[in-house]
Design a protein around this motif. Structure first.
Motif, PDB file in Angstrom:
ATOM      1  N   ARG A   1       0.829  -1.214   0.000  1.00 42.64           N
ATOM      2  CA  ARG A   1       0.000   0.000   0.000  1.00 42.64           C
ATOM      3  C   ARG A   1       0.858   1.256   0.000  1.00 42.64           C
ATOM      4  O   ARG A   1       0.543   2.235  -0.680  1.00 42.64           O
ATOM      5  N   ALA A   2       1.970   1.234   0.752  1.00 44.22           N
ATOM      6  CA  ALA A   2       2.859   2.397   0.775  1.00 44.22           C
ATOM      7  C   ALA A   2       3.478   2.626  -0.598  1.00 44.22           C
ATOM      8  O   ALA A   2       3.597   3.769  -1.063  1.00 44.22           O
ATOM      9  N   ALA A   3       3.874   1.533  -1.275  1.00 43.14           N
ATOM     10  CA  ALA A   3       4.437   1.672  -2.617  1.00 43.14           C
ATOM     11  C   ALA A   3       3.395   2.222  -3.583  1.00 43.14           C
ATOM     12  O   ALA A   3       3.715   3.029  -4.462  1.00 43.14           O
ATOM     13  N   GLY A   4       2.143   1.796  -3.431  1.00 49.79           N
ATOM     14  CA  GLY A   4       1.078   2.311  -4.287  1.00 49.79           C
ATOM     15  C   GLY A   4       0.864   3.801  -4.086  1.00 49.79           C
ATOM     16  O   GLY A   4       0.662   4.547  -5.053  1.00 49.79           O
ATOM     17  N   ARG A   5       0.923   4.244  -2.817  1.00 50.35           N
ATOM     18  CA  ARG A   5       0.765   5.673  -2.543  1.00 50.35           C
ATOM     19  C   ARG A   5       1.922   6.474  -3.128  1.00 50.35           C
ATOM     20  O   ARG A   5       1.727   7.567  -3.674  1.00 50.35           O
ATOM     21  N   GLU A   6       3.145   5.943  -3.027  1.00 48.40           N
ATOM     22  CA  GLU A   6       4.306   6.639  -3.603  1.00 48.40           C
ATOM     23  C   GLU A   6       4.182   6.732  -5.122  1.00 48.40           C
ATOM     24  O   GLU A   6       4.520   7.761  -5.723  1.00 48.40           O
ATOM     25  N   GLU A   7       3.684   5.661  -5.737  1.00 46.14           N
ATOM     26  CA  GLU A   7       3.510   5.676  -7.198  1.00 46.14           C
ATOM     27  C   GLU A   7       2.468   6.704  -7.607  1.00 46.14           C
ATOM     28  O   GLU A   7       2.646   7.438  -8.592  1.00 46.14           O
ATOM     29  N   GLN A   8       1.368   6.782  -6.852  1.00 44.47           N
ATOM     30  CA  GLN A   8       0.338   7.780  -7.143  1.00 44.47           C
ATOM     31  C   GLN A   8       0.878   9.195  -6.977  1.00 44.47           C
ATOM     32  O   GLN A   8       0.569  10.092  -7.768  1.00 44.47           O
ATOM     33  N   GLU A   9       1.693   9.403  -5.941  1.00 44.81           N
ATOM     34  CA  GLU A   9       2.267  10.733  -5.714  1.00 44.81           C
ATOM     35  C   GLU A   9       3.215  11.098  -6.849  1.00 44.81           C
ATOM     36  O   GLU A   9       3.234  12.253  -7.311  1.00 44.81           O
ATOM     37  N   GLN A  10       4.008  10.124  -7.314  1.00 44.51           N
ATOM     38  CA  GLN A  10       4.916  10.389  -8.423  1.00 44.51           C
ATOM     39  C   GLN A  10       4.148  10.721  -9.693  1.00 44.51           C
ATOM     40  O   GLN A  10       4.522  11.641 -10.446  1.00 44.51           O
ATOM     41  N   GLU A  11       3.058  10.000  -9.954  1.00 46.39           N
ATOM     42  CA  GLU A  11       2.226  10.290 -11.119  1.00 46.39           C
ATOM     43  C   GLU A  11       1.606  11.679 -11.021  1.00 46.39           C
ATOM     44  O   GLU A  11       1.494  12.388 -12.023  1.00 46.39           O
ATOM     45  N   ARG A  12       1.202  12.072  -9.802  1.00 39.19           N
ATOM     46  CA  ARG A  12       0.622  13.402  -9.623  1.00 39.19           C
ATOM     47  C   ARG A  12       1.651  14.488  -9.899  1.00 39.19           C
ATOM     48  O   ARG A  12       1.359  15.506 -10.548  1.00 39.19           O
ATOM     49  N   LEU A  13       2.884  14.287  -9.420  1.00 44.00           N
ATOM     50  CA  LEU A  13       3.940  15.274  -9.664  1.00 44.00           C
ATOM     51  C   LEU A  13       4.259  15.382 -11.152  1.00 44.00           C
ATOM     52  O   LEU A  13       4.430  16.490 -11.688  1.00 44.00           O
ATOM     53  N   GLU A  14       4.324  14.247 -11.839  1.00 39.11           N
ATOM     54  CA  GLU A  14       4.587  14.272 -13.275  1.00 39.11           C
ATOM     55  C   GLU A  14       3.454  14.953 -14.032  1.00 39.11           C
ATOM     56  O   GLU A  14       3.687  15.691 -14.998  1.00 39.11           O
ATOM     57  N   TYR A  15       2.218  14.713 -13.582  1.00 33.41           N
ATOM     58  CA  TYR A  15       1.069  15.371 -14.219  1.00 33.41           C
ATOM     59  C   TYR A  15       1.137  16.886 -14.020  1.00 33.41           C
ATOM     60  O   TYR A  15       0.889  17.662 -14.963  1.00 33.41           O
ATOM     61  N   ASP A  16       1.500  17.334 -12.816  1.00 35.50           N
ATOM     62  CA  ASP A  16       1.604  18.770 -12.556  1.00 35.50           C
ATOM     63  C   ASP A  16       2.702  19.401 -13.419  1.00 35.50           C
ATOM     64  O   ASP A  16       2.545  20.524 -13.921  1.00 35.50           O
ATOM     65  N   MET A  17       3.811  18.673 -13.596  1.00 34.39           N
ATOM     66  CA  MET A  17       4.892  19.199 -14.419  1.00 34.39           C
ATOM     67  C   MET A  17       4.467  19.310 -15.881  1.00 34.39           C
ATOM     68  O   MET A  17       4.748  20.314 -16.551  1.00 34.39           O
ATOM     69  N   ARG A  18       3.756  18.275 -16.378  1.00 33.11           N
ATOM     70  CA  ARG A  18       3.271  18.335 -17.756  1.00 33.11           C
ATOM     71  C   ARG A  18       2.254  19.454 -17.935  1.00 33.11           C
ATOM     72  O   ARG A  18       2.262  20.167 -18.943  1.00 33.11           O
ATOM     73  N   LYS A  19       1.404  19.640 -16.938  1.00 32.76           N
ATOM     74  CA  LYS A  19       0.401  20.696 -17.007  1.00 32.76           C
ATOM     75  C   LYS A  19       1.049  22.070 -17.022  1.00 32.76           C
ATOM     76  O   LYS A  19       0.648  22.959 -17.791  1.00 32.76           O
ATOM     77  N   GLN A  20       2.072  22.262 -16.179  1.00 33.00           N
ATOM     78  CA  GLN A  20       2.771  23.549 -16.144  1.00 33.00           C
ATOM     79  C   GLN A  20       3.487  23.812 -17.466  1.00 33.00           C
ATOM     80  O   GLN A  20       3.473  24.939 -17.980  1.00 33.00           O
ATOM     81  N   LYS A  21       4.077  22.769 -18.041  1.00 28.09           N
ATOM     82  CA  LYS A  21       4.773  22.926 -19.317  1.00 28.09           C
ATOM     83  C   LYS A  21       3.798  23.289 -20.421  1.00 28.09           C
ATOM     84  O   LYS A  21       4.069  24.161 -21.255  1.00 28.09           O
ATOM     85  N   ARG A  22       2.617  22.635 -20.433  1.00 32.23           N
ATOM     86  CA  ARG A  22       1.612  22.967 -21.447  1.00 32.23           C
ATOM     87  C   ARG A  22       1.112  24.390 -21.273  1.00 32.23           C
ATOM     88  O   ARG A  22       0.840  25.096 -22.250  1.00 32.23           O
ATOM     89  N   GLN A  23       0.981  24.824 -20.012  1.00 32.23           N
ATOM     90  CA  GLN A  23       0.535  26.191 -19.761  1.00 32.23           C
ATOM     91  C   GLN A  23       1.540  27.195 -20.284  1.00 32.23           C
ATOM     92  O   GLN A  23       1.176  28.203 -20.912  1.00 32.23           O
ATOM     93  N   GLU A  24       2.822  26.920 -20.061  1.00 33.79           N
ATOM     94  CA  GLU A  24       3.855  27.818 -20.567  1.00 33.79           C
ATOM     95  C   GLU A  24       3.856  27.841 -22.090  1.00 33.79           C
ATOM     96  O   GLU A  24       3.995  28.908 -22.709  1.00 33.79           O
ATOM     97  N   GLN A  25       3.700  26.675 -22.706  1.00 34.30           N
ATOM     98  CA  GLN A  25       3.657  26.629 -24.167  1.00 34.30           C
ATOM     99  C   GLN A  25       2.443  27.371 -24.705  1.00 34.30           C
ATOM    100  O   GLN A  25       2.525  28.060 -25.727  1.00 34.30           O
ATOM    101  N   ALA A  26       1.308  27.237 -24.003  1.00 31.52           N
ATOM    102  CA  ALA A  26       0.106  27.933 -24.446  1.00 31.52           C
ATOM    103  C   ALA A  26       0.279  29.450 -24.346  1.00 31.52           C
ATOM    104  O   ALA A  26      -0.165  30.197 -25.230  1.00 31.52           O
ATOM    105  N   GLU A  27       0.924  29.909 -23.275  1.00 35.04           N
ATOM    106  CA  GLU A  27       1.159  31.342 -23.130  1.00 35.04           C
ATOM    107  C   GLU A  27       2.105  31.859 -24.213  1.00 35.04           C
ATOM    108  O   GLU A  27       1.899  32.948 -24.761  1.00 35.04           O
ATOM    109  N   GLN A  28       3.135  31.084 -24.515  1.00 35.54           N
ATOM    110  CA  GLN A  28       4.049  31.495 -25.584  1.00 35.54           C
ATOM    111  C   GLN A  28       3.329  31.534 -26.927  1.00 35.54           C
ATOM    112  O   GLN A  28       3.535  32.452 -27.730  1.00 35.54           O
TER     113      GLN A  28
END
Length: 206
Positions: free
Chosen positions: A67-94
């Motif tokens: 269960r702890a490994a599953g939570r860590e995997e979910q947290e890692q996926e959330r961080l990667e999603y936030d990074m992709r979202k921020q990158k898309r936002q920057e590209q959209a602004e440009q």
């Protein structure tokens, strides 16, 4: 019988009532909670342990680690999603900044064309505003533009995906592009409107 003594008749046992009370009692196993047997006849759960206490403790620790490994995997996926979202936002602004610059250049070209047209066609009447018929015509020309229709279609598809309860990875990625498509649509409408105004001015000056 002795003279002067009275004997009371013993009360009659209500056999039917007793049987009814017994029938109303629900038989339930105290181990598996089944209602078709009692604990001593239970065949679902054995009275003997299937594993030792050490094995059960090891199993619990393994489940906790999983269960702890599953939570860590979910947290890692959330961080990667936030990074992709921020990158898309920057590209959209440009992209929006580039589109705004392009729109300004097109407006400058249109003003140059209007001034040259007015100088060469002095007999044509100059109007500051458009009639309602011309405004409707402009709206129809913008709505018929291929780029405008393409982005409107993409946004309609995203709106249909947003009301679904379960989505796959590709569908989620498509929803994440909604803001970018909205910017694309606004830019396409602006370009289509500028072209429509030029076309309308050409037809009215002929």
């Amino acid at each position: 019988e002795r003279e002067g003594l009275k004997f009371k008749t013993p009360p009659t046992i209500q056999t039917n009532d007793s049987l009814g009370i017994m029938a109303s009692v629900i038989v339930q196993c105290s181990r598996c909670r089944g209602t078709d047997h009692i604990a001593k006849d239970c065949r679902k759960l054995s009275f003997l342990r299937s594993s030792t206490r050490a094995e059960e403790r090891e199993k619990r620790l393994a489940q906790q680690a999983q269960r702890a490994a599953g939570r860590e995997e979910q947290e890692q996926e959330r961080l990667e999603y936030d990074m992709r979202k921020q990158k898309r936002q920057e590209q959209a602004e440009q992209w929006a900044a580039r589109q705004a610059e392009r729109a300004m250049k097109e407006m400058g070209k249109q003003e140059d064309w209007e001034s040259s047209s007015q100088s060469t066609a002095s007999t044509a009447p100059t109007r500051a505003t458009l009639t309602s018929e011309e405004e409707d015509q402009l709206q129809r020309m913008v709505a018929a533009d291929n780029n405008v229709r393409r982005y409107e279609k993409k946004l309609r598809e995203i709106a249909q995906l947003e009301v679904r309860s379960s989505l796959d990875t590709l569908q989620k990625a498509k929803i994440e592009q909604k803001h970018e498509y909205e910017l694309e649509l606004n830019a396409a409408r602006g370009s289509a409107l500028a072209r429509a105004r030029q076309e309308l001015q050409r037809t009215t000056m002929v």
